[in-house]
Write a protein that holds these residues in place. Structure first.
Motif, PDB file in Angstrom:
ATOM      1  N   PHE A   1       0.570  -1.392  -0.126  1.00 52.97           N
ATOM      2  CA  PHE A   1       0.004  -0.420   0.473  1.00 52.97           C
ATOM      3  C   PHE A   1       0.722   1.319  -0.468  1.00 52.97           C
ATOM      4  O   PHE A   1       1.031   1.780   1.063  1.00 52.97           O
ATOM      5  N   GLU A   2       1.866   1.269  -0.645  1.00 56.99           N
ATOM      6  CA  GLU A   2       2.835   2.191  -1.108  1.00 56.99           C
ATOM      7  C   GLU A   2       2.391   4.005  -1.019  1.00 56.99           C
ATOM      8  O   GLU A   2       2.669   4.516   0.246  1.00 56.99           O
ATOM      9  N   ASP A   3       0.647   4.078  -2.580  1.00 56.27           N
ATOM     10  CA  ASP A   3       0.546   5.399  -1.789  1.00 56.27           C
ATOM     11  C   ASP A   3       0.621   5.570  -0.945  1.00 56.27           C
ATOM     12  O   ASP A   3       0.515   7.197   0.055  1.00 56.27           O
ATOM     13  N   ALA A   4      -0.682   4.662   0.065  1.00 57.90           N
ATOM     14  CA  ALA A   4      -1.512   4.832   1.265  1.00 57.90           C
ATOM     15  C   ALA A   4      -0.212   5.474   2.302  1.00 57.90           C
ATOM     16  O   ALA A   4      -0.124   6.475   3.454  1.00 57.90           O
ATOM     17  N   TRP A   5       1.021   4.659   2.182  1.00 58.82           N
ATOM     18  CA  TRP A   5       1.983   4.816   3.528  1.00 58.82           C
ATOM     19  C   TRP A   5       2.831   5.957   3.416  1.00 58.82           C
ATOM     20  O   TRP A   5       3.000   6.146   4.543  1.00 58.82           O
ATOM     21  N   ASN A   6       2.702   6.128   2.444  1.00 55.90           N
ATOM     22  CA  ASN A   6       3.843   7.389   2.468  1.00 55.90           C
ATOM     23  C   ASN A   6       2.839   9.016   2.369  1.00 55.90           C
ATOM     24  O   ASN A   6       2.830  10.044   2.434  1.00 55.90           O
ATOM     25  N   ARG A   7       1.387   8.512   2.366  1.00 52.33           N
ATOM     26  CA  ARG A   7       0.728   9.903   2.829  1.00 52.33           C
ATOM     27  C   ARG A   7       0.567  10.042   4.294  1.00 52.33           C
ATOM     28  O   ARG A   7       0.491   9.594   5.009  1.00 52.33           O
ATOM     29  N   PRO A   8       0.307  11.121   4.689  1.00 47.07           N
ATOM     30  CA  PRO A   8       0.027  11.977   6.140  1.00 47.07           C
ATOM     31  C   PRO A   8      -1.035  11.042   6.409  1.00 47.07           C
ATOM     32  O   PRO A   8      -2.060  10.874   5.603  1.00 47.07           O
TER      33      PRO A   8
ATOM     34  N   LEU B   1      -4.272   4.342   6.448  1.00 43.78           N
ATOM     35  CA  LEU B   1      -3.145   3.503   6.774  1.00 43.78           C
ATOM     36  C   LEU B   1      -2.311   4.249   7.822  1.00 43.78           C
ATOM     37  O   LEU B   1      -1.988   3.166   8.865  1.00 43.78           O
ATOM     38  N   THR B   2      -1.738   5.671   7.299  1.00 47.95           N
ATOM     39  CA  THR B   2      -1.231   6.184   8.241  1.00 47.95           C
ATOM     40  C   THR B   2      -2.000   6.647  10.120  1.00 47.95           C
ATOM     41  O   THR B   2      -1.542   7.185  10.366  1.00 47.95           O
ATOM     42  N   HIS B   3      -2.450   6.221   9.533  1.00 50.61           N
ATOM     43  CA  HIS B   3      -3.449   7.445  10.736  1.00 50.61           C
ATOM     44  C   HIS B   3      -4.218   6.885  12.027  1.00 50.61           C
ATOM     45  O   HIS B   3      -3.447   5.027  11.828  1.00 50.61           O
ATOM     46  N   GLY B   4      -4.131   6.475  12.919  1.00 57.10           N
ATOM     47  CA  GLY B   4      -4.455   5.299  14.604  1.00 57.10           C
ATOM     48  C   GLY B   4      -4.813   4.722  14.349  1.00 57.10           C
ATOM     49  O   GLY B   4      -4.914   3.202  14.385  1.00 57.10           O
TER      50      GLY B   4
END
Length: 365
Positions: A271-278, A284-287
């Motif tokens: 999930f590269e695109d989602a992982w690289n976003r704030p 995905l990078t949200h709590g």
């Protein structure tokens, strides 16, 4: 030319078990001549240094205004941690009915040319008060003080204990915990191993490198508390439990870290695109996503050592989630027919449970 002299202060040594503390008074205007504030930071080798948060200027100004008013009084003692250059010389004892206190003098070497990290004392508690006294338009302002001779690791422990009943930024506590010794409140002791792993993830190589927000990693955008919750659950109830020593609360950190990286690296790649976003742009990078994917790791790899896990099968299973996630756009469709916009999921107990159940059901098929 900077002054060099010895400050001799009447003091009382108090024995507390096998430890000693020193109670004394000192002119607050002189505190910064021999005392430094141990600012939390990391050196070139990424080793943790210090433990104090930055000064709160509004708080300092408020205290300063009070100190410059008539009848000002600060009854609370500041707390200092000394190194071995500070000594105590007992006075000749007279008759006394107690054996736990000894009068004498605290001997403190003062060299005004020293940098802060070379001074013989660190301010463990009272940095805002001492800064206000330093800045106040006063000739002198004596304060009560309590000191102890200890290593910086022991000073960190005392700093956490002193502040455990007052609002202390959680991020500061989490970063201090891994390198803190001594007795800690139970809630902090429980999180100490998870905090160690979090620092390893943030300071080392891998998908979390530099991504976790902390006092020494302010550019990070993944909330430290979310990562900590994910780790803590896994340590006590999930995949990392197998590496934990239930008797003393320690664990095989090397194997835990290897297990974590073996799972989260393919997650970040898949999930590269989602992982690289704030977090504002990615669940995905949200709590809610960090914790939910932690549950997925636990479901797929619990009770199997990382070097025995079939990671190729795990990657294939994770790939099967692609059509069922809405990390950055679209709609989540849950088993009960409920539909939610991609960014409506929040870091709440109910939403974490909802997403975790959804993802775990998909990887269990």
């Amino acid at each position: 030319m900077a002054d060099q002299y010895t400050l001799r202060l009447p003091a009382l040594r108090v024995n507390q078990g096998d430890k000693q503390i020193y109670c004394f008074a000192v002119d607050g205007k002189k505190l910064h001549d021999f005392t430094a504030v141990s600012r939390i930071r990391r050196d070139d080798q990424k080793k943790l240094q210090g433990y104090q948060r930055p000064e709160v200027l509004s708080h300092i100004r408020s205290i300063r205004r009070y100190l410059e008013s008539e009848g000002a009084m600060l009854p609370n003692a500041v707390v200092l941690g000394f190194d071995e250059r500070v000594t105590f010389e007992p006075a000749v004892r007279g008759s006394s009915k107690v054996n736990y206190s000894t009068p004498g003098e605290l001997v403190i070497p003062v060299d005004e040319s020293l940098a802060d990290d070379e001074k013989p004392a660190w301010l463990v508690d009272g940095q805002q008060r001492s800064a206000a006294i330093r800045d106040a338009d006063l000739a002198e302002f004596p304060v009560a003080a309590v000191g102890f001779i200890a290593s910086q690791e022991e000073q960190r422990s005392q700093f956490i204990l002193v502040n455990s009943t007052k609002p202390l930024p959680k991020g500061l506590v989490y970063e201090l915990l891994p390198e803190t010794t001594g007795q800690l409140p139970r809630s902090y002791a429980r999180r100490q191993l998870a905090a160690k792993l979090m620092v390893h993830l943030n300071m080392g190589d891998g998908p979390f490198s530099g991504r976790i927000s902390s006092p020494t990693s302010p550019a990070g955008n993944i909330k430290d508390n979310s990562v900590l919750r994910m780790l803590e659950h896994s340590i006590y109830e999930g995949a990392l439990y197998q590496y934990r020593n239930a008797e003393d609360g320690t664990g095989d950190e090397e194997q835990m870290l290897a297990h974590l990286l073996s799972f989260w690296t393919p997650v970040a790649n898949l999930f590269e695109d989602a992982w690289n976003r704030p977090p504002k742009e990615s669940r995905l990078t949200h709590g809610v996503g960090i914790q939910a994917m932690g549950f997925v790791m636990d479901r797929l790899t619990a009770d199997v050592p990382y070097d025995k896990v079939n990671w190729d099968k795990v990657r294939i299973t994770l790939r099967g989630l692609e059509d069922h996630v809405a990390w950055t756009s679209g709609t989540w469709t849950f088993a009960d027919g409920q539909e939610r916009r991609w960014n409506s999921l929040q870091n709440t107990t109910n939403d974490v449970r909802l997403l975790s159940t959804h993802l775990q059901a998909r990887v269990s098929r």
